[in-house]
Write an enzyme that holds these catalytic residues in place. Structure first.
Site, PDB file in Angstrom:
ATOM      1  N   GLY A  72     189.163 108.895  65.758  1.00  0.00           N
ATOM      2  CA  GLY A  72     189.260 109.924  64.741  1.00  0.00           C
ATOM      3  C   GLY A  72     188.341 111.096  65.044  1.00  0.00           C
ATOM      4  O   GLY A  72     187.285 110.934  65.664  1.00  0.00           O
ATOM      5  N   GLY A 146     200.035 104.383  67.126  1.00  0.00           N
ATOM      6  CA  GLY A 146     199.528 104.949  68.372  1.00  0.00           C
ATOM      7  C   GLY A 146     198.970 103.845  69.239  1.00  0.00           C
ATOM      8  O   GLY A 146     199.470 102.719  69.244  1.00  0.00           O
ATOM      9  N   ARG A 169     204.242 109.758  63.053  1.00  0.00           N
ATOM     10  CA  ARG A 169     204.600 111.074  62.511  1.00  0.00           C
ATOM     11  C   ARG A 169     206.057 111.407  62.792  1.00  0.00           C
ATOM     12  O   ARG A 169     206.752 111.978  61.954  1.00  0.00           O
ATOM     13  CB  ARG A 169     203.681 112.140  63.107  1.00  0.00           C
ATOM     14  CG  ARG A 169     203.912 113.535  62.577  1.00  0.00           C
ATOM     15  CD  ARG A 169     202.806 114.464  63.034  1.00  0.00           C
ATOM     16  NE  ARG A 169     202.619 114.401  64.482  1.00  0.00           N
ATOM     17  CZ  ARG A 169     201.671 115.043  65.133  1.00  0.00           C
ATOM     18  NH1 ARG A 169     200.794 115.780  64.467  1.00  0.00           N
ATOM     19  NH2 ARG A 169     201.560 114.943  66.443  1.00  0.00           N
ATOM     20  N   ARG A 172     210.480 107.685  67.681  1.00  0.00           N
ATOM     21  CA  ARG A 172     210.603 107.523  69.123  1.00  0.00           C
ATOM     22  C   ARG A 172     210.990 106.074  69.412  1.00  0.00           C
ATOM     23  O   ARG A 172     211.006 105.232  68.522  1.00  0.00           O
ATOM     24  CB  ARG A 172     209.294 107.885  69.840  1.00  0.00           C
ATOM     25  CG  ARG A 172     208.130 106.978  69.570  1.00  0.00           C
ATOM     26  CD  ARG A 172     206.899 107.423  70.365  1.00  0.00           C
ATOM     27  NE  ARG A 172     205.807 106.460  70.319  1.00  0.00           N
ATOM     28  CZ  ARG A 172     204.873 106.407  69.372  1.00  0.00           C
ATOM     29  NH1 ARG A 172     204.920 107.273  68.377  1.00  0.00           N
ATOM     30  NH2 ARG A 172     203.922 105.487  69.415  1.00  0.00           N
ATOM     31  N   ARG A 228     191.000 105.393  57.857  1.00  0.00           N
ATOM     32  CA  ARG A 228     189.951 106.114  57.157  1.00  0.00           C
ATOM     33  C   ARG A 228     190.154 105.892  55.662  1.00  0.00           C
ATOM     34  O   ARG A 228     191.281 105.801  55.177  1.00  0.00           O
ATOM     35  CB  ARG A 228     189.986 107.614  57.476  1.00  0.00           C
ATOM     36  CG  ARG A 228     189.542 107.971  58.885  1.00  0.00           C
ATOM     37  CD  ARG A 228     188.050 107.735  59.082  1.00  0.00           C
ATOM     38  NE  ARG A 228     187.558 108.227  60.368  1.00  0.00           N
ATOM     39  CZ  ARG A 228     187.492 107.502  61.471  1.00  0.00           C
ATOM     40  NH1 ARG A 228     187.921 106.239  61.451  1.00  0.00           N
ATOM     41  NH2 ARG A 228     187.014 108.023  62.593  1.00  0.00           N
ATOM     42  N   HIS A 275     183.269  99.085  57.583  1.00  0.00           N
ATOM     43  CA  HIS A 275     183.644  99.998  58.672  1.00  0.00           C
ATOM     44  C   HIS A 275     183.119  99.491  60.010  1.00  0.00           C
ATOM     45  O   HIS A 275     182.329 100.151  60.690  1.00  0.00           O
ATOM     46  CB  HIS A 275     183.139 101.413  58.408  1.00  0.00           C
ATOM     47  CG  HIS A 275     183.908 102.459  59.167  1.00  0.00           C
ATOM     48  ND1 HIS A 275     184.002 103.765  58.764  1.00  0.00           N
ATOM     49  CD2 HIS A 275     184.620 102.381  60.334  1.00  0.00           C
ATOM     50  CE1 HIS A 275     184.731 104.454  59.626  1.00  0.00           C
ATOM     51  NE2 HIS A 275     185.114 103.637  60.593  1.00  0.00           N
ATOM     52  N   GLY A 277     185.314  98.213  62.511  1.00  0.00           N
ATOM     53  CA  GLY A 277     186.404  98.059  63.466  1.00  0.00           C
ATOM     54  C   GLY A 277     186.012  98.414  64.881  1.00  0.00           C
ATOM     55  O   GLY A 277     186.467  97.796  65.843  1.00  0.00           O
TER      56      GLY A 277
END
Length: 313
Positions: A72, A146, A169, A172, A228, A275, A277
């Site tokens: 990020g 992703g 987004r 594909r 997030r 948090h 990860g």
């Protein structure tokens, strides 16, 4: 030309760095290691927060590359307007795939199999047996397909799932099957037993998992957020948790860190990790390989990896 490189690691601890640049150690300390105006390549301190990350940017008038150590980039975005034109912002795509995917599986399995309840039972010396849901035969929806999303699916494969659906987004095809566009969420959410959020935080994804999104999740479904905190509308999530209709496993929250007394701490059916990860033993070797590769590319004027944007374009 001699380049100035700011690193959050000591250069002696990194293998494969190119000779020539002046390496400066800075990991968010109050004093800068040198004049920021001379810095050419800035590696942002890891997990130090936005205030520290952007603090030197206004003075970095010669910087050419800003390299994050996270996938990020939201923690550096507030300072991008302070940079000159043509600065490349690169993220750490690939560095956190393994550790974040591991935690995602941990959160899913722990939530489904009732591990938090077992721990509380052990603390009070209670034998809390019972019937628990399995991951086998479940349908999982990965929102934000992703590199990390793909790594999560890699680890889901052995669990005999009924289905994995993927959303990004735009649509594909992959070797494992189609990736659906984000516009397909209304049709996909009601079919998923587990919904995993691993999308970047952007203006488009802020509050994505709001009241309408959550209402479309099936009764008894599990929401897992390893992206997030701002991707989820906390107020809307609390309403669903308190009704008992869905459960959640959250590695990130909004606000973060979650302050004492916040109702999310004690909401029914929620498992919270702080948090974690990315920060594991898997981080350092992968981060060091990335920096060695990027800096060799930079010095040799080769194309950089993971370029997210270029300022002024």
């Amino acid at each position: 030309m001699t380049y100035e490189v700011w690193l959050p690691f000591h250069a002696d601890d990194l293998d494969g760095l190119p000779e020539g640049p002046n390496y400066r150690f800075w990991n968010g300390e109050q004093d800068f290691p040198a004049d920021p105006a001379d810095c050419s390549f800035y590696v942002v301190p890891y997990m130090k927060g936005s205030d520290i990350s952007v603090r030197p940017l206004a003075e970095m008038t010669s910087v050419q590359v800003v390299q994050t150590l996270s996938a990020g980039i939201d923690h550096v975005e507030p300072g991008l307007q302070l940079l000159p034109e043509g600065v490349k912002l690169c993220n750490a795509r690939g560095v956190h795939d393994a550790s974040t995917a591991e935690l995602t599986l941990t959160l899913i399995l722990s939530s489904l199999r009732g591990i938090p309840d077992f721990v509380r039972g052990q603390d009070s010396e209670e034998w809390r047996s019972g019937f628990r849901p399995a991951l086998a035969d479940k349908s999982v929806l990965i929102v934000g397909y992703g590199a990390v999303g793909s790594a999560i699916e890699d680890r889901l494969v052995p669990f005999e799932l009924a289905r994995v659906a993927r959303v990004a987004r735009s649509a594909r095809e992959t070797a494992r099957g189609p990736v659906h566009p984000i516009t397909a969420l209304p049709e996909l959410l009601p079919e998923a037993d587990v919904v995993v959020l691993i999308t970047p935080l952007t203006e488009q994804t802020k509050g994505l998992a709001g009241a309408e999104f959550l209402a479309r999740m099936k009764d008894g479904a599990l929401l897992v957020n390893v992206s997030r905190g701002g991707v989820v509308d906390t107020k809307a999530l609390l309403a669903e948790l308190e009704s008992g209709r869905i459960t959640a496993a959250l590695d990130v929250t909004d606000p973060e860190p979650l302050p004492p007394g916040h109702p999310l701490w004690h909401a029914p059916g929620v498992l919270i990790s702080p948090h974690v990860g990315g920060p594991t033993s898997a981080f350092f070797p992968r981060a060091k390989r990335l920096l060695g590769d990027q800096l060799n590319r930079f010095v040799n004027r080769e194309p950089l990896r993971n370029v997210v944007l270029t300022t002024g374009s």
